[in-house]
Motif scaffolding. Structure first.
Motif, PDB file in Angstrom:
ATOM      1  N   LEU A 112       0.793  -1.309  -0.078  1.00 52.14           N
ATOM      2  CA  LEU A 112       0.044   0.142   0.040  1.00 52.14           C
ATOM      3  C   LEU A 112       0.970   1.233  -0.008  1.00 52.14           C
ATOM      4  O   LEU A 112       0.719   2.180  -0.682  1.00 52.14           O
ATOM      5  N   TRP A 133      -7.808   8.231  -1.325  1.00 52.12           N
ATOM      6  CA  TRP A 133      -7.305   7.010  -1.894  1.00 52.12           C
ATOM      7  C   TRP A 133      -6.891   6.012  -0.902  1.00 52.12           C
ATOM      8  O   TRP A 133      -7.074   4.803  -1.135  1.00 52.12           O
ATOM      9  N   ASN A 184      -8.486   2.279  -0.565  1.00 51.24           N
ATOM     10  CA  ASN A 184      -7.470   1.004  -0.657  1.00 51.24           C
ATOM     11  C   ASN A 184      -6.552   0.172   0.446  1.00 51.24           C
ATOM     12  O   ASN A 184      -5.968  -0.552   0.480  1.00 51.24           O
TER      13      ASN A 184
END
Length: 108
Positions: free
Chosen positions: A24, A67, A71
């Motif tokens: 990530l 984001w 995610n």
């Protein structure tokens, strides 16, 4: 209002989610103009869990934070501004994605 110099997003993880967190953070660093810190496999500073810091400019908040929200896949993410007042930034100005974790703010 205090001027915000930047933001820090701290991605929290443990041994079971280390690879997920690293992926990530690396993906965020490829997609956005931000600085990815070290992947700490131990608690560092006020953070109770293993973590990796993503540091970015205020102008990136509107793209980086959404984001991360979409995610993070269950990882806890702690976001705070950098106004120069570490105690307030890590407490009153804190933004949590996922479970709120207890910080050790005694160092501030």
């Amino acid at each position: 209002m205090q001027p915000i110099k930047g933001y820090h997003a701290h991605v929290y993880f443990d041994a079971n989610t280390l690879d997920q967190a690293r992926a990530l953070c690396e993906q965020a660093a490829q997609l956005f103009p931000l600085k990815m810190g070290r992947v700490h496999e131990r608690p560092v500073g006020p953070h109770p869990d293993w973590s990796c810091q993503l540091a970015f400019e205020p102008e990136q908040f509107g793209v980086v934070v959404p984001w991360l929200a979409l995610n993070r896949k269950g990882l806890v993410v702690f976001v705070h501004p950098d106004t120069g007042d570490d105690l307030v930034d890590h407490t009153e100005h804190a933004i949590w994605m996922g479970a709120v974790r207890p910080l050790d703010v005694s160092m501030f």
